[in-house]
Design a protein around this motif. Sequence first.
Motif, PDB file in Angstrom:
ATOM      1  N   ASP B   2       3.392   7.023   0.606  1.00 34.12           N
ATOM      2  CA  ASP B   2       2.604   5.922   1.155  1.00 34.12           C
ATOM      3  C   ASP B   2       1.897   5.155   0.037  1.00 34.12           C
ATOM      4  O   ASP B   2       1.870   3.919   0.028  1.00 34.12           O
ATOM      5  CB  ASP B   2       1.571   6.521   2.131  1.00 34.12           C
ATOM      6  N   LEU B   3       1.382   5.963  -0.903  1.00 35.43           N
ATOM      7  CA  LEU B   3       0.669   5.383  -2.062  1.00 35.43           C
ATOM      8  C   LEU B   3       1.627   4.545  -2.916  1.00 35.43           C
ATOM      9  O   LEU B   3       1.276   3.442  -3.363  1.00 35.43           O
ATOM     10  CB  LEU B   3       0.078   6.527  -2.892  1.00 35.43           C
ATOM     11  N   ILE B   5       4.400   3.063  -1.932  1.00 33.47           N
ATOM     12  CA  ILE B   5       4.778   1.831  -1.198  1.00 33.47           C
ATOM     13  C   ILE B   5       3.632   0.811  -1.303  1.00 33.47           C
ATOM     14  O   ILE B   5       3.853  -0.384  -1.526  1.00 33.47           O
ATOM     15  CB  ILE B   5       5.116   2.151   0.288  1.00 33.47           C
ATOM     16  N   LYS B   6       2.418   1.325  -1.187  1.00 33.60           N
ATOM     17  CA  LYS B   6       1.248   0.450  -1.286  1.00 33.60           C
ATOM     18  C   LYS B   6       1.174  -0.188  -2.676  1.00 33.60           C
ATOM     19  O   LYS B   6       0.900  -1.380  -2.809  1.00 33.60           O
ATOM     20  CB  LYS B   6      -0.011   1.273  -1.030  1.00 33.60           C
ATOM     21  N   PHE B   7       1.445   0.625  -3.674  1.00 37.04           N
ATOM     22  CA  PHE B   7       1.410   0.126  -5.049  1.00 37.04           C
ATOM     23  C   PHE B   7       2.493  -0.949  -5.251  1.00 37.04           C
ATOM     24  O   PHE B   7       2.233  -2.019  -5.789  1.00 37.04           O
ATOM     25  CB  PHE B   7       1.617   1.289  -6.041  1.00 37.04           C
ATOM     26  N   SER B   9       3.890  -2.785  -3.083  1.00 36.85           N
ATOM     27  CA  SER B   9       3.633  -4.028  -2.337  1.00 36.85           C
ATOM     28  C   SER B   9       2.609  -4.913  -3.046  1.00 36.85           C
ATOM     29  O   SER B   9       2.467  -6.086  -2.719  1.00 36.85           O
ATOM     30  CB  SER B   9       3.155  -3.705  -0.913  1.00 36.85           C
ATOM     31  N   ASN B  10       1.882  -4.318  -3.981  1.00 34.77           N
ATOM     32  CA  ASN B  10       0.907  -5.114  -4.744  1.00 34.77           C
ATOM     33  C   ASN B  10       1.442  -5.591  -6.090  1.00 34.77           C
ATOM     34  O   ASN B  10       0.720  -6.247  -6.839  1.00 34.77           O
ATOM     35  CB  ASN B  10      -0.364  -4.288  -5.013  1.00 34.77           C
TER      36      ASN B  10
END
Lengths: 146, 375
Positions: B2-3, B5-7, B9-10
């Motif tokens: 999850d982390l 994917i979050k990274f 996406s940024n």
Amino acid sequence: MYGIEAINAVNGWAMASVGALIVFSGLVILSFVISQLHKFVPLLEKINGEKAAPKDTISTPPPPAPIKPPDIREQASLFQPIIDTLGASFPLSALYTQANKQNIPHPHLTISAFRDAGILAPQGDGIFSWDPHKLIAPPQKPAEPA
Amino acid sequence: MDLLIKFLSNTGYALADPRQLVMLCVGMLFVYLSIAKKYEPLLLLPIGFGIIVGNIPFFKGFGLGIYESNSVLHYLYFGVTSGLYPSIVFLGLGAMTDFSSLLARPKLMLLGGAAQMGIFFTLLGALALGFLPNEASSIAIIGGADGPTSIFLTAKLAPHLIGPIAIAAYSYMALIPIIQPPIMKLLTSRQERLIRMSEPRLPCRTERLLFPVVGTLLCCFLAPASIPLLGPFFFGNIMKESAVVERLANTARTSIIDTATIFLGFTVGASTQGDVFLTSKSIMIFCLGALAFSLATASGILFAKFMNLFLKEKINPLLGASGVSAVPGSAREVHLMGLKEDPSNYLLMHAMACNSSGVIGSAIAAGVLWSLNMN
């Protein structure tokens, strides 16, 4: 709003014409003033001269010795590479520009000294030629063997 | 996971916008032109790299972009929006400029004045296209072909247009070898291009010292709004000519102007973020800028021809093209064009006289336009 209508709406014609007039007249005035500057130079120099002279001295101080380049031969050797690129004859302005570009100190003075010494010989129409013989054999002094 | 994917996406890859990609290509083109083709590398390299940096996609709100108030780039950009960098550049420019040829032949100053007419023709064109007077004035000043002056005036009148106007001004300055020669050829005959200018006299030191004082008084009294540009310009020049503060003059023409040029170019480039830069207005600004520059060149040449009708000693009309203030690009172009026709006809010194008067003329024009928009 577009076109002439837009220009009229913001007084554009007046803005452009007044702006152009001010800029042009400003430069005309500046141009006129600088064309007259040389007339003020003797006056300023006279004032400076009077101020510099002490009032109670009777004898006039000797005129300052004319500034000469330290050694015209040395200066000529600095100019030689430029002369080589300019060719046999060249306008003085080109020599001055190149000397400035190469950061040769006091090009005005040195070029003037070259002219006085006859190393730069006028060919007419502002064109000059380089006469290195004047350096090798100055008229008063016979050349010494190296 | 999850982390990660979050990274991802940024990252810039995920946030990329097609407009930013276009600008990245423009930035790379500028870098290429500056390095490979040597087109005004001092300007195009900082601007080109600035464009690349400014168009890297980022997460808004982190204080990274030039338009975010707490970012480092924003602080550097303050020098542009406040008009600080242009003033500093003018200081250095003054310390570099030798006015001897202008003092020797003051009538060449009129060509610098005539070339500014492109500014006022373009002002009308921009107004006709629906720009507001403050925007039209900022666009018109591109015709002065002076990057710092364009940035200065735009920062005062239309700060939202700094990016496109600065890029247009600097691009056209870099494109002088492409834009000016066809106009010069079109408007002059071979006989005219062959005209030789006589040797100028060498003005004495007192004249060279008086000029910056007289110039400041005359120009700044006429257009006080040009003080931030002409004040430092003439100050730089008197430092050079006085020869008593050689250390200061040397710093002004080297370290100071170089520092200002680096930050000016880089931040102006970074201000061209795709989303704010790629608009129809920017395209119109580019077209009007080209028109302004061409009209300025043509006005100078035509005025030189006009002067020749009355002068005994004719002026080479090519010199009119160097009345724009793109120092020393346009003077160099005039010189090269003269050499092409006659390899022994050196026009550089005379062209530099027109060029330096163009700098003064465009700064006065900026001051006048600023004043007219304040009323």
